[in-house]
Design an enzyme around this catalytic site. Structure first.
Site, PDB file in Angstrom:
ATOM      1  N   LEU A 180       4.107   9.852   1.004  1.00  0.00           N
ATOM      2  CA  LEU A 180       4.108   9.587  -0.426  1.00  0.00           C
ATOM      3  C   LEU A 180       3.915   8.105  -0.724  1.00  0.00           C
ATOM      4  CD1 LEU A 180       4.513  10.601  -3.326  1.00  0.00           C
ATOM      5  CD2 LEU A 180       6.985  10.277  -2.998  1.00  0.00           C
ATOM      6  N   ASP A 181       2.841   7.794  -1.452  1.00  0.00           N
ATOM      7  CA  ASP A 181       2.552   6.427  -1.919  1.00  0.00           C
ATOM      8  C   ASP A 181       2.569   5.409  -0.771  1.00  0.00           C
ATOM      9  OD1 ASP A 181       2.342   7.328  -4.552  1.00  0.00           O
ATOM     10  OD2 ASP A 181       4.486   7.097  -4.908  1.00  0.00           O
ATOM     11  N   ASP A 182       2.079   5.829   0.393  1.00  0.00           N
ATOM     12  CA  ASP A 182       2.126   4.956   1.573  1.00  0.00           C
ATOM     13  C   ASP A 182       0.751   4.755   2.196  1.00  0.00           C
ATOM     14  OD1 ASP A 182       3.689   3.392   3.455  1.00  0.00           O
ATOM     15  OD2 ASP A 182       3.315   4.982   4.926  1.00  0.00           O
ATOM     16  N   GLY A 231       7.223   7.040  -5.637  1.00  0.00           N
ATOM     17  CA  GLY A 231       7.632   8.306  -6.224  1.00  0.00           C
ATOM     18  C   GLY A 231       7.614   8.297  -7.738  1.00  0.00           C
TER      19      GLY A 231
END
Length: 279
Positions: free
Chosen positions: A223-225, A197
């Protein structure tokens, strides 16, 4: 002779390498590089670089392979060894964008930058010096969906193979991501999965970390995964403020994004169960 890359994945079985090399040999192709990997669960990956006669279509190789390896779970694709067309999305920070443009200008990037899109016009004067189209699409006064629709319309004429998020500081919706499955590469300024994040350097500072890092990954709906392509770190200590970490981290972000894109553009990256296999 024309250079090609053959990519293959599916359930492992005896004779797969034999059949592929035999088909290439029978089509008077020359194999000059080959890598394979089998996961613990038995999923096979292979990447083969070969040269073919100029008049041999890649589809002929696939057709011949299907005759000797008929398993529908095994997937093949061939990519001519050429530069990929990309569109870059950015916000205000220049360090990753300028590094990519410089490499492109000096023919050190295995891609053609077709356009740059930003929600601010700050970087337009720099980009325009290189003759690259720049589109400013402000998000002010627009819903996220309306803003992304405008971005999609700007991207469409360029028909890019990949989108590169060079410090594009907005979260993409699942609807937008679905237009480019496994084709959006992002650089995140932390060593994921730590500090996802916003403001990861502030998070890192507050936690008192002794290393900071950057992660290049494919974008998915979380998110960012997305599947991680490349990572690196840099040592810091208690003297570093969050601002110091951010400044030092920019060097890591540039190198990690460049490394990841080199692998992706050279067709070395397979995606399997939210992980990457790199050959």
């Amino acid at each position: 002779m024309t250079k090609h890359i053959l990519l293959m994945e599916g359930p492992d079985a005896k004779g797969l390498i034999y059949h592929v090399t035999k088909v290439l040999f029978e089509n008077t192709c020359n194999v000059f590089k080959q890598d394979e990997y089998v996961t613990p669960s038995g999923w096979f990956f292979m990447r083969t670089e070969f040269e073919s006669p100029l008049d041999l279509p890649a589809e002929k190789i696939i057709s011949d392979l299907r005759k000797v390896i008929p398993n529908p779970e095994i997937h093949f694709r061939t990519n001519p060894k050429v530069k990929k067309d990309i569109v870059i999305l950015c916000t205000k920070e220049h360090h990753c964008l300028s590094d990519l443009i410089t490499r492109f200008h000096f023919n050190e990037l295995s891609a053609n930058i077709k356009a740059v899109i930003s929600n601010y016009d700050i970087l337009e004067p720099y980009v325009s010096k290189f003759g690259i189209p720049f589109h400013t699409i402000s998000h002010e006064g627009l819903s996220r969906e309306a803003h992304e629709m405008a971005i999609s319309e700007a991207i469409a004429p360029y028909n890019p193979e990949f989108l590169v998020l060079a410090k594009y500081m907005r979260i993409l919706t699942p609807s937008f991501v679905s237009q480019f499955p496994d084709r959006i590469v992002n650089i995140h300024h932390s060593f994921l999965p730590a500090f996802i994040g916003a403001n990861p350097y502030r998070q890192a500072y507050d936690r008192g970390v002794k290393i900071i890092g950057a992660t290049a990954h494919f974008v998915n709906n979380d998110l960012d995964d997305g599947p991680i392509i490349a990572q690196d770190v840099k040592k810091v200590d208690h003297r570093f403020t969050a601002k110091d970490m951010s400044r030092e981290g920019k060097d890591v972000e540039r190198t990690v994004l460049t490394k990841a894109l080199k692998l992706v553009f050279n067709d070395q990256v397979f995606i399997h169960e939210n992980r990457t296999v790199i050959l």
